[in-house]
Design a protein around this motif. Structure first.
Motif, mmCIF file in Angstrom:
data_model
loop_
_atom_site.group_PDB
_atom_site.id
_atom_site.type_symbol
_atom_site.label_atom_id
_atom_site.label_comp_id
_atom_site.label_asym_id
_atom_site.label_seq_id
_atom_site.Cartn_x
_atom_site.Cartn_y
_atom_site.Cartn_z
ATOM 1 N N LEU A 138 0.807 -1.217 0.000
ATOM 2 C CA LEU A 138 0.000 0.000 0.000
ATOM 3 C C LEU A 138 0.844 1.273 0.000
ATOM 4 O O LEU A 138 0.328 2.346 -0.349
ATOM 5 N N PHE A 139 2.122 1.177 0.368
ATOM 6 C CA PHE A 139 2.950 2.382 0.427
ATOM 7 C C PHE A 139 4.060 2.398 -0.617
ATOM 8 O O PHE A 139 4.851 3.341 -0.649
ATOM 9 N N GLY A 140 4.105 1.409 -1.491
ATOM 10 C CA GLY A 140 5.190 1.369 -2.464
ATOM 11 C C GLY A 140 4.834 1.857 -3.855
ATOM 12 O O GLY A 140 5.680 1.868 -4.750
ATOM 13 N N TRP A 141 3.585 2.297 -4.047
ATOM 14 C CA TRP A 141 3.107 2.596 -5.396
ATOM 15 C C TRP A 141 3.458 3.964 -5.964
ATOM 16 O O TRP A 141 3.419 4.138 -7.201
ATOM 17 N N PRO A 142 3.776 5.031 -5.178
ATOM 18 C CA PRO A 142 3.949 6.359 -5.782
ATOM 19 C C PRO A 142 4.967 6.417 -6.917
ATOM 20 O O PRO A 142 4.721 7.051 -7.951
ATOM 21 N N GLY A 143 6.114 5.789 -6.740
ATOM 22 C CA GLY A 143 7.111 5.802 -7.803
ATOM 23 C C GLY A 143 6.622 5.122 -9.062
ATOM 24 O O GLY A 143 6.906 5.566 -10.192
ATOM 25 N N ILE A 144 5.874 4.032 -8.905
ATOM 26 C CA ILE A 144 5.322 3.321 -10.057
ATOM 27 C C ILE A 144 4.292 4.196 -10.770
ATOM 28 O O ILE A 144 4.245 4.238 -12.010
ATOM 29 N N ALA A 145 3.460 4.897 -10.008
ATOM 30 C CA ALA A 145 2.439 5.762 -10.613
ATOM 31 C C ALA A 145 3.090 6.857 -11.457
ATOM 32 O O ALA A 145 2.626 7.149 -12.572
ATOM 33 N N ARG A 146 4.157 7.448 -10.967
ATOM 34 C CA ARG A 146 4.842 8.497 -11.736
ATOM 35 C C ARG A 146 5.490 7.921 -12.990
ATOM 36 O O ARG A 146 5.478 8.554 -14.051
ATOM 37 N N LEU A 147 6.069 6.719 -12.866
ATOM 38 C CA LEU A 147 6.673 6.073 -14.024
ATOM 39 C C LEU A 147 5.633 5.781 -15.100
ATOM 40 O O LEU A 147 5.836 6.095 -16.283
ATOM 41 N N VAL A 148 4.517 5.185 -14.697
ATOM 42 C CA VAL A 148 3.472 4.834 -15.661
ATOM 43 C C VAL A 148 2.874 6.082 -16.291
ATOM 44 O O VAL A 148 2.616 6.130 -17.496
ATOM 45 N N ARG A 149 2.630 7.117 -15.480
ATOM 46 C CA ARG A 149 2.082 8.364 -16.022
ATOM 47 C C ARG A 149 2.973 8.927 -17.124
ATOM 48 O O ARG A 149 2.494 9.350 -18.184
ATOM 49 N N GLY A 150 4.280 8.941 -16.878
ATOM 50 C CA GLY A 150 5.197 9.452 -17.891
ATOM 51 C C GLY A 150 5.149 8.650 -19.173
ATOM 52 O O GLY A 150 5.173 9.218 -20.282
ATOM 53 N N GLN A 151 5.062 7.318 -19.041
ATOM 54 C CA GLN A 151 4.978 6.463 -20.223
ATOM 55 C C GLN A 151 3.673 6.694 -20.985
ATOM 56 O O GLN A 151 3.666 6.784 -22.214
ATOM 57 N N VAL A 152 2.583 6.810 -20.247
ATOM 58 C CA VAL A 152 1.280 6.985 -20.895
ATOM 59 C C VAL A 152 1.189 8.345 -21.573
ATOM 60 O O VAL A 152 0.623 8.464 -22.679
ATOM 61 N N LEU A 153 1.733 9.388 -20.947
ATOM 62 C CA LEU A 153 1.732 10.707 -21.578
ATOM 63 C C LEU A 153 2.430 10.673 -22.929
ATOM 64 O O LEU A 153 2.026 11.350 -23.881
ATOM 65 N N GLN A 154 3.473 9.878 -23.022
ATOM 66 C CA GLN A 154 4.200 9.756 -24.282
ATOM 67 C C GLN A 154 3.434 8.903 -25.286
ATOM 68 O O GLN A 154 3.311 9.256 -26.460
ATOM 69 N N LEU A 155 2.886 7.780 -24.815
ATOM 70 C CA LEU A 155 2.235 6.833 -25.722
ATOM 71 C C LEU A 155 0.906 7.345 -26.267
ATOM 72 O O LEU A 155 0.550 7.041 -27.410
ATOM 73 N N ARG A 156 0.184 8.123 -25.501
ATOM 74 C CA ARG A 156 -1.156 8.528 -25.925
ATOM 75 C C ARG A 156 -1.147 9.468 -27.126
ATOM 76 O O ARG A 156 -2.167 9.661 -27.777
ATOM 77 N N GLU A 157 0.034 10.059 -27.433
ATOM 78 C CA GLU A 157 0.132 10.963 -28.572
ATOM 79 C C GLU A 157 0.681 10.279 -29.817
ATOM 80 O O GLU A 157 0.838 10.933 -30.844
ATOM 81 N N LEU A 158 0.984 8.986 -29.727
ATOM 82 C CA LEU A 158 1.513 8.286 -30.889
ATOM 83 C C LEU A 158 0.406 8.008 -31.901
ATOM 84 O O LEU A 158 -0.774 7.920 -31.560
ATOM 85 N N ASP A 159 0.815 7.815 -33.160
ATOM 86 C CA ASP A 159 -0.166 7.723 -34.251
ATOM 87 C C ASP A 159 -1.131 6.557 -34.098
ATOM 88 O O ASP A 159 -2.320 6.683 -34.359
ATOM 89 N N TYR A 160 -0.636 5.399 -33.672
ATOM 90 C CA TYR A 160 -1.522 4.240 -33.613
ATOM 91 C C TYR A 160 -2.568 4.375 -32.503
ATOM 92 O O TYR A 160 -3.676 3.854 -32.611
ATOM 93 N N VAL A 161 -2.225 5.113 -31.425
ATOM 94 C CA VAL A 161 -3.210 5.359 -30.371
ATOM 95 C C VAL A 161 -4.255 6.364 -30.862
ATOM 96 O O VAL A 161 -5.462 6.189 -30.639
#
Length: 221
Positions: free
Chosen positions: A103-126
């Motif tokens: 329950l306390f280890g997720w913040p770093g993962i959330a920031r990592l995933v957010r950064g990846q999704v911000l990049q991926l959501r603007e790609l042409d296939y998405v």
């Protein structure tokens, strides 16, 4: 069981502890505890971190700001101290440790995933998937998630190493698994007396070495 505090021999390869229990048997049993904590706790916070990070990165705006500010607040607190407090309140139990670390280890993962999704959501296939009428859930799990798995796997393997060390630290402080269940950290705690460390080194060398090897192996993965 054998004679108490017997040195390593053919009968007991890693010696025995102060009540005659075989050290090899105990470290093998303790491996189940440490590895279980690592895998279960990391699975919990990977799930939480992925969901929050993916939602924040994909939808953006107010949702992104709300989740990220909450994440920033969570990252301000010393995680291990919070874990110590909560384990002290709930009592030493292997399931409590798994849940609290998760329950306390997720913040770093959330920031990592957010950064990846911000990049991926603007790609042409998405963008094409959206234009063809794909809903958010379809786009997320079909096109974005597969491309986030790589970084998540790396973060998860490093997280397992951290969870193993956290469990060992808690058990060393007496807040881990309950005796007589074996744990590498608890075995180190039993051997922390200076005279014991000097005269019966097999009591701390074996669990200490296995903690180091487990963490090193997780990092190499």
């Amino acid at each position: 069981a054998g004679a108490p505090l017997s040195a390593p021999s053919m009968d007991h390869w890693f010696g025995t502890d102060k009540v005659g229990r075989d050290i090899l048997s105990r470290v093998l049993f303790g491996a189940r505890v440490s590895l279980s904590v690592g895998v279960v706790a990391v699975s919990i916070y990977l799930t939480i971190g992925f969901l929050l990070g993916a939602i924040a990165g994909y939808f953006g705006g107010f949702v992104d700001s709300l989740i990220m500010r909450f994440t920033d607040i969570m990252m301000c607190f010393p995680t291990f101290v919070l874990i110590l407090i909560l384990v002290g309140i709930t009592g030493p139990n292997i399931f409590n440790i798994m849940l609290i670390i998760g329950l306390f280890g997720w913040p770093g993962i959330a920031r990592l995933v957010r950064g990846q999704v911000l990049q991926l959501r603007e790609l042409d296939y998405v963008l094409a998937a959206r234009a063809l009428g794909g809903n958010s859930r379809y786009v997320m799990f079909k096109h974005i998630l597969p491309n986030v798995i790589g970084p998540l796997t790396v973060a998860g393997s490093l997280g397992i190493a951290g969870a193993i060390l956290s469990e060992a630290g808690l058990s060393f402080l007496g807040l881990g698994v309950v005796a007589p269940m074996a744990s590498w950290g608890a075995m180190l705690s039993d051997a922390r007396n200076p005279s014991t460390m000097a005269t019966q080194p097999w009591l701390w060398i074996t669990p200490g070495l296995l903690i180091s090897l487990a963490v090193l192996s997780a990092n190499f993965i």
